[in-house]
Write an enzyme that holds these catalytic residues in place. Sequence first.
Site, mmCIF file in Angstrom:
data_model
loop_
_atom_site.group_PDB
_atom_site.id
_atom_site.type_symbol
_atom_site.label_atom_id
_atom_site.label_comp_id
_atom_site.label_asym_id
_atom_site.label_seq_id
_atom_site.Cartn_x
_atom_site.Cartn_y
_atom_site.Cartn_z
ATOM 1 C CG HIS A 8 17.680 23.394 43.412
ATOM 2 N ND1 HIS A 8 17.189 22.584 44.408
ATOM 3 C CD2 HIS A 8 18.387 24.353 44.006
ATOM 4 C CE1 HIS A 8 17.599 23.054 45.565
ATOM 5 N NE2 HIS A 8 18.324 24.120 45.366
ATOM 6 C CB CYS A 10 14.139 17.121 44.652
ATOM 7 S SG CYS A 10 14.531 15.511 44.013
ATOM 8 C CG HIS A 11 15.053 20.612 46.758
ATOM 9 N ND1 HIS A 11 16.077 20.103 46.014
ATOM 10 C CD2 HIS A 11 15.201 20.088 47.985
ATOM 11 C CE1 HIS A 11 16.827 19.324 46.775
ATOM 12 N NE2 HIS A 11 16.326 19.286 47.970
ATOM 13 N N GLY A 12 10.593 21.248 44.880
ATOM 14 C CA GLY A 12 9.406 22.009 44.527
ATOM 15 C C GLY A 12 9.567 23.038 43.429
#
Lengths: 687, 138
Positions: free
Chosen positions: B83, B102-104
């Site tokens: 990502h 960070c963003h799962g």
Amino acid sequence: MSGPSDYQPSNPALQWLERRLPILGLMHSSFVVYPTPRNLNYWWTFGAILSFMLGMQILTGVILAMHYTPHADLAFKSVELIVRDVNYGWLLRNMHACGASMFFFAVYVHMLRGLYYGSYKEPREVLWILGVIIYLLMMATGFMGYVLPWGQMSFWGATVITNLFSAIPYFGESIVTLLWGGYSVGNPTLNRFFSLHYLLPFLIAGVVVLHVWALHVAGQNNPDGVEPKTEKDTVPFTPHATIKDGFGVACFLLLYAWFIFYMPNYLGDADNYIPANPGVTPPHIVPEWYYLPFYAILRSIPNKLAGVIGMFSAIIILCFLPWLDAAKTRSSKYRPLAKQFFWIFVVVCILLGYLGAQPPEGIYVIAGRVLTVCYFAYFLIVLPLLARIERPRPVPNSISEAILAKGGKAVASVAVMLVAAGALFLGSMQDARASEGSDKPPGNKWSFSGPFGKYDRGALQRGLKVYKEVCASCHGLSYIAFRNLAEAGGPGYSVAQAAAFASEYKVKDGPNDAGDMFERPGRPADYFPSPFPNEQAARAANGGAAPPDLSLITKARSYGRGFPWFIFDFFTQYQEQGPDYVSAVLQGFDDHVPEGVTIPEGSYYNKYFPGHAIKMPKPLSDGQVTYDDGSPTTVAQYAKDVTTFLMWTAEPHMEARKRLGFQVFVFLILFAGLMYFTKKKVWADSH
Amino acid sequence: MNPDASTIAAGAPIEVDLSPVAEGQDIKVFWRGKPIYISHRTKKQIDEARAVNVASLPDPETDEARVKSGHEQWLVVIGICTHLGCIPIAHEGNYDGFFCPCHGSQYDSSGRIRQGPAPANLPVPPYQFVSDTKIQIG
């Protein structure tokens, strides 16, 4: 810049110069006799404020660069040494770091002012586009500057942002390698960012000259959006505009000084006080507040490439604004619908900024998508449509006519809205860490809080004793030298006492003439020796978790304050999240583990530690350290003393900062007052 | 502005001895400044990775294509979330694999993206087995 000048200097030497280089005439025609519309309001002073901020950033930046070392191993330390050892280094650093935020705050006001009053419309399209170019350059400069301290957020921000370019098909990977100068973000990246961070501000200054040139060719727009027709519609730039801008700058300096002297870390991120570590990712990577709306747009688009395109087009679309909005009436003052949509757009931007700081999950993702659509709809649907369907109110025939019909209520309400919106937006960053979910540390009464806070000397001396006898067996204090113990604003030891304290330590030195390393007693110039030779040794000796260096721990730890607390914090100058957290962790150990929490082998339960499982065993118990001054020898007292001591190690010049801050505020308030009355006098005949 | 000679030289292939890594454990080595996860997978992890319907994955790739045949227990991936470049944590998440804080994004025991915003699987670096217990990365 507005045609040939008839300026003739009276001094013969200046006349000689003027015949060969008419620079004085240029200055005279551009900044003295230049006619400026007489109905300009205070939103027009932001141009001067921005010029002032650019000068300020270049000046402080050049001096900082004299002391900064752009190397991956040394950059973090060199920034700390600037703050600790360079004369007024803390002031320079705070001015430069807060200055970036203030610069962006001012540029947003300046841009929104242009948007509201239609300053981008014919014949000012080029002027507007030059402004968008300046804004893009500012964003690049700000991003690279944030990388230079080489903290965790610097490193990971650089990783995330440079990775955006990998979304470009075919060339993406090569572009990213060019940016990095290696296979990942590292020393070559830091070096080239330093070089570019030094270069770009001068490019900005160059484009600013073009921007001002274009401005002086087309003439300034004004709140009524009608061109000056007769001499009655204008006043000369000096003294009218200069004194008004001077007052605007003075007021802006009050806000700037509030950050520099009282809230220097309010807009920063605690993680950036941890040195960059390529092996550990911070849980939330959040850009600086001024990028948040665009970060939110990036994240709300599920496809990576589309997200990057969306983010960049959100800025590039501004270049096309003069043609998207075809309405003949410039100022939203006379456009009832455009005025409402403008404020909706401002709210959309602020909400996007808020979402940019939130974790991208659940409702935030959906809200982000809706607001992204709203953002683009404003430019692509609302403005072109309004030009067709809106029936604007009649504009006055001339500026003088508009002044006669003036009603001044709008400005006040606009100011109130903008201040409220700004506070919400500025603080949204703090909110990012609110979702950690662990118990919030209780607040404490610290002697060093507030605008007149001072360190409690007794607490500093006792805290040093607790550190030496308890913490020092595992934790280093590597940014503190023994000489610091005798410095003003510190624990208040004499130079001789500090030297005696130093001589109790064995310090490694060498090599000697035989090429061997040897040990000798410490000197005042030596730094506290660390208990482990390197991070790996510390990790191995402590069950896999390296005990962090404590020099900066009270600034490197924080916890989310949440809405609406972060707004109040700005006004109450609350910035003791770090000390509150450290003190809470020291006292948060409990042998009784609550139900539903599992603690792995070799870890201990701590109520305030994120995740509750801490590798450090309970460090303090009652009676462990003896005090000579009769203070209670309890864990609570130990925690308070050692936290006070660690706050001093994190910020040894705090007392000087707050003292100077008070003097600066007294001066600025008097100065702003004088500017205001001078301005009133100058403008007395012009209203 | 491309990498200089010393940077390129430092990015030469490295050899990693796998013998100390017990089953169910993993190690992280750095190559070219990037973290490389080397996992000694358990039977359960391998079976889970192979039981998935490949067509249902966001970035379809079989487990067989991501490991070297004859050495199925070893998974070697670059530990950088596809990502935005954070480092996922091993042995976390719902798929017995990696979890990016960070963003799962969640990756399975073959390093394939299963859930979250990341667009692609964790990349497999170029590597080969020099002997049964030693690999060369690069």
